[in-house]
Design an enzyme around this catalytic site. Structure first.
Site, PDB file in Angstrom:
ATOM      1  N   LYS A 137       0.121  -0.895  -0.190  1.00  0.00           N
ATOM      2  CA  LYS A 137       0.127  -0.204   0.347  1.00  0.00           C
ATOM      3  C   LYS A 137       1.061   1.590  -0.062  1.00  0.00           C
ATOM      4  O   LYS A 137       1.998   0.825   0.583  1.00  0.00           O
ATOM      5  CB  LYS A 137      -0.812  -0.006   1.218  1.00  0.00           C
TER       6      LYS A 137
HETATM    7  P1  NAD Z   1     -13.129   7.431  -3.251  1.00  0.00           P
HETATM    8  O1  NAD Z   1     -12.096   8.742  -2.825  1.00  0.00           O
HETATM    9  O2  NAD Z   1     -13.475   7.256  -4.287  1.00  0.00           O
HETATM   10  O3  NAD Z   1     -14.315   8.299  -2.545  1.00  0.00           O
HETATM   11  C1  NAD Z   1     -14.361   7.977  -0.803  1.00  0.00           C
HETATM   12  C2  NAD Z   1     -14.954   8.381  -0.315  1.00  0.00           C
HETATM   13  O4  NAD Z   1     -15.786   8.452   0.873  1.00  0.00           O
HETATM   14  C3  NAD Z   1     -15.794  10.189  -0.975  1.00  0.00           C
HETATM   15  O5  NAD Z   1     -17.150  10.327  -2.031  1.00  0.00           O
HETATM   16  C4  NAD Z   1     -15.341  10.823  -0.126  1.00  0.00           C
HETATM   17  O6  NAD Z   1     -16.684  12.714  -0.055  1.00  0.00           O
HETATM   18  C5  NAD Z   1     -16.120  10.092   1.337  1.00  0.00           C
HETATM   19  N1  NAD Z   1     -15.508  10.549   2.528  1.00  0.00           N
HETATM   20  C6  NAD Z   1     -14.978  11.157   3.244  1.00  0.00           C
HETATM   21  N2  NAD Z   1     -14.706  10.489   4.416  1.00  0.00           N
HETATM   22  C7  NAD Z   1     -15.529  10.634   4.586  1.00  0.00           C
HETATM   23  C8  NAD Z   1     -15.908  10.841   6.075  1.00  0.00           C
HETATM   24  N3  NAD Z   1     -15.643  11.304   7.088  1.00  0.00           N
HETATM   25  N4  NAD Z   1     -17.019  10.092   5.948  1.00  0.00           N
HETATM   26  C9  NAD Z   1     -18.117   9.688   5.193  1.00  0.00           C
HETATM   27  N5  NAD Z   1     -17.929   9.789   3.573  1.00  0.00           N
HETATM   28  C10 NAD Z   1     -16.414  10.233   3.954  1.00  0.00           C
HETATM   29  O7  NAD Z   1     -12.152   6.220  -2.010  1.00  0.00           O
HETATM   30  P2  NAD Z   1     -12.740   4.748  -2.895  1.00  0.00           P
HETATM   31  O8  NAD Z   1     -12.007   4.569  -3.926  1.00  0.00           O
HETATM   32  O9  NAD Z   1     -14.259   4.423  -2.660  1.00  0.00           O
HETATM   33  O10 NAD Z   1     -12.207   4.097  -1.616  1.00  0.00           O
HETATM   34  C11 NAD Z   1     -13.487   3.719  -0.674  1.00  0.00           C
HETATM   35  C12 NAD Z   1     -12.807   2.657   0.382  1.00  0.00           C
HETATM   36  O11 NAD Z   1     -13.214   1.689  -0.317  1.00  0.00           O
HETATM   37  C13 NAD Z   1     -11.901   3.134   1.052  1.00  0.00           C
HETATM   38  O12 NAD Z   1     -11.458   2.486   2.571  1.00  0.00           O
HETATM   39  C14 NAD Z   1     -10.533   2.039  -0.192  1.00  0.00           C
HETATM   40  O13 NAD Z   1     -10.038   1.391   1.074  1.00  0.00           O
HETATM   41  C15 NAD Z   1     -11.660   1.172  -0.114  1.00  0.00           C
HETATM   42  N6  NAD Z   1     -11.322  -0.102  -1.358  1.00  0.00           N
HETATM   43  C16 NAD Z   1     -11.506   0.823  -2.618  1.00  0.00           C
HETATM   44  C17 NAD Z   1     -11.044   0.099  -3.773  1.00  0.00           C
HETATM   45  C18 NAD Z   1     -10.888   0.458  -4.745  1.00  0.00           C
HETATM   46  O14 NAD Z   1     -10.123  -0.058  -6.062  1.00  0.00           O
HETATM   47  N7  NAD Z   1     -11.193   1.971  -5.183  1.00  0.00           N
HETATM   48  C19 NAD Z   1     -10.552  -1.258  -3.679  1.00  0.00           C
HETATM   49  C20 NAD Z   1     -11.028  -1.947  -2.104  1.00  0.00           C
HETATM   50  C21 NAD Z   1     -11.271  -0.976  -1.139  1.00  0.00           C
END
Ligand code: NAD
Length: 549
Positions: A239
């Protein structure tokens, strides 16, 4: 703890100076400052002992103490809190000695301006955090506790257990990038962590967020190892991240930051070494800049150095949606198992970014009524179901869900407690805790985010019969499609979206059945079963390779 709101204790007896500083700080929104003003050393010490102060602005000449003694007496009560000295032009030597004694910085009173003051306070906080908080992260503690629980139940070889408790390689860099205002150069902290190197290249996303630290990145790298093991992918976990709030950066600032960060981690990454992907705060465009920067150094295009890049650069069809899509395939399996009819069922989703927005859309395609979504600005609730296309259009225009018309507002805390069939936390870690777990009212909890539930909350949810799709399973669609992208890239042969979705469904469904079978066989909960499946494979790989030399 984020950088977005800082409490400043201002210890200053000159009311004009205090008003000036308060005025300058009030104008700042990123971060926002709350100023607590006191005018004697005794009151300052009393206030710091009450706690909750992020940074201190300390005048050395006060009615009840003078010069270096002011700093020494204060510091004795606040050695963990960063202190910035307010100094007169005549007292510069004194201020320098306070910095030698442990203060983070000093500011000359007659020369204080808004940007300089804010930068100094932000930097002082960041430096203090870097010193004390890198490994002391609740998230890393959670990842280690979860692993130790699984390792104990599966009677893992003790040597391997010790070896897997910490990442094998970590790189911590501090690096500069230029703001659009060309005079301003920002210095930030960046990380790349590789947890297990035994199973092929390492794989893991890059996160841009104001709370990123070594512990958080290490926890995420560890979870990636178990996830790749669980999904039978030929990768170890990794990561990366930068401690920065990307929402406060322009597109060109984001590009300069990404290119410099890539330059810093360049020796660690490569198609056969370590392959980054998007995570919170990063997207396809960031991956394109990363790939370009790496390729510039090599002298030829190297698309396989990242996954999650645009299709036109060798990205895979379906990768962008894959985490949300995989999550919904798993919800379908969980619904079958718990005899939940998805047509007409209700869902609540925290986080409306890449994972959350796609999960919402695919759930709606299954006939599920998505009644609430949220993001960093707050939440929307409509008991008749939200018009998701309209919410997406609103977010495209305004960046956040706030201000969307056809729904009631809820806070992120309230949202988690709404009654629903499916709850999908898809934002941050540490959302469902011992405090609110007993108020969570869902039948299936599908963890799109990494680490959204604490160990104590796990027990409470299990006792209330919630069916858990744990993070390393629920969001594994992302890394699985990333693997597909890497395979297509290394073979220069592209698959169709239909092929990708079919393979994705097969992969996550097979993992689901491995986890449910393990949970039944070992009589453990779904999270522990998933961790055992993942960690067992990693442990077998390490034992087979043996120890060098
Ligand atoms: P992103 O940046 O596209 O979206 C994150 C979202 O969370 C946004 O809408 C943001 O406004 C919101 N957010 C931020 N702080 C917040 C809070 N305090 N309360 C509520 N909402 C809040 O990110 P993503 O890629 O969708 O990732 C989200 C989660 O999924 C993370 O934990 C990430 O590790 C996990 N994840 C992502 C992927 C991927 O392929 N992108 C894969 C596995 C896991």
């Amino acid at each position: 703890m984020g950088d977005d709101r800082l409490t400043v204790l201002l210890v200053e007896d000159n009311p004009v100076q205090a008003r000036l500083i308060e005025g300058l700080l009030k104008r700042s929104t990123t971060p926002a400052f709350e100023v607590v003003h006191v005018d004697t050393l005794a009151r300052g010490i009393q206030r710091i002992e009450e706690g909750g102060v992020d940074v201190v602005l300390l005048d050395l000449i006060l009615p009840d103490s003078e010069e270096l003694e002011t700093f020494s007496r204060f510091y004795a009560h606040a050695s963990e809190t960063p202190i910035v000295i307010l100094s007169g032009l005549d007292d510069l030597k004194l201020a320098g000695r306070a910095v030698e004694g442990g203060a983070q910085d000093y500011l000359v009173k007659d020369r204080i301006d808004g940007p300089g003051l804010i930068r100094s306070l932000r930097y002082a906080t960041a430096r203090a955090r870097a010193r004390s908080a890198e490994w002391h992260s609740p998230m890393f503690r959670l990842a280690q506790q979860q692993f130790l629980k699984a390792a104990h139940l599966m009677e893992m070889d003790d040597n391997i257990r010790q070896r897997l408790l910490f990442p094998e390689r970590t790189l911590l860099v501090s690096f500069p990038f230029r703001r659009d205002d060309r005079d301003q150069v920002e210095t930030v902290f960046g990380y790349r962590v590789q947890h297990v190197l035994a199973m092929g290249p390492t794989k893991g996303g890059i996160r841009y967020h104001s709370s990123v630290n070594l512990g958080e990145v290490s926890a995420l790298a560890m979870w990636m190892s178990w996830k790749c093991g669980l999904m039978h992918l030929p990768f170890g976990g990794a990561k990366g991240g930068v401690r920065v709030d990307p929402t406060g950066l322009s597109r060109s600032e984001l590009q300069r930051l990404t290119r410099r960060y890539t330059g810093e981690i360049l020796p660690m990454i490569g198609p056969d070494r370590d392959i980054p992907a998007p995570d919170m705060g990063t997207d396809e465009q960031v991956m394109a800049w990363l790939m370009d920067t790496y390729s510039q150094q090599k002298g030829y295009a190297v698309p396989t150095v990242v996954t999650g890049k645009p299709v036109v650069l060798g990205g895979s069809e379906g990768r962008k949606e894959a985490t949300g899509r995989g999550l919904v395939y798993l919800v379908e399996e969980a619904a079958r198992r718990t005899e939940l009819e998805l047509e007409g069922a209700t869902a609540v989703i925290q986080g409306f970014g890449n994972v959350g927005a796609h999960a919402a859309r695919f759930l709606a395609d299954d006939g599920v009524k998505v009644v609430a979504v949220s993001d960093v600005s707050g939440g929307l609730f409509n008991e008749n179901g939200l018009d998701l296309e309209a919410v997406e259009a609103h977010v495209r225009e305004n960046r956040v869900v706030e201000g969307f018309g056809d729904a009631d507002s809820v806070t992120n805390e309230e949202l988690l407690e709404l009654p629903c069939d499916i709850l999908a936390p898809c934002a941050l870690q540490n959302q469902i805790t011992a405090e609110n777990a007993s108020k969570v009212r869902c039948r299936i909890l599908a963890e799109g985010a990494n680490g959204p539930t604490t160990l104590e909350a796990d027990d409470i949810l299990a006792s209330r019969g919630v069916f858990m799709l744990p993070d390393i399973l629920a969001n594994a669609g992302g890394v699985t499609a990333s693997y597909f992208e890497w395979v297509q890239g290394t073979q220069n042969y592209m698959w169709t979206l239909k092929e990708i979705n079919e393979r994705l469904r097969r992969a996550v469904t097979a993992a689901f059945h491995r986890v449910t079978a393990r949970a039944e066989r070992d009589d453990v909960d779904m999270r522990t079963a998933a961790l055992i499946e993942g960690a067992a494979r990693v442990s077998q790989a390490k034992l087979s390779r043996g120890l060098f030399p």
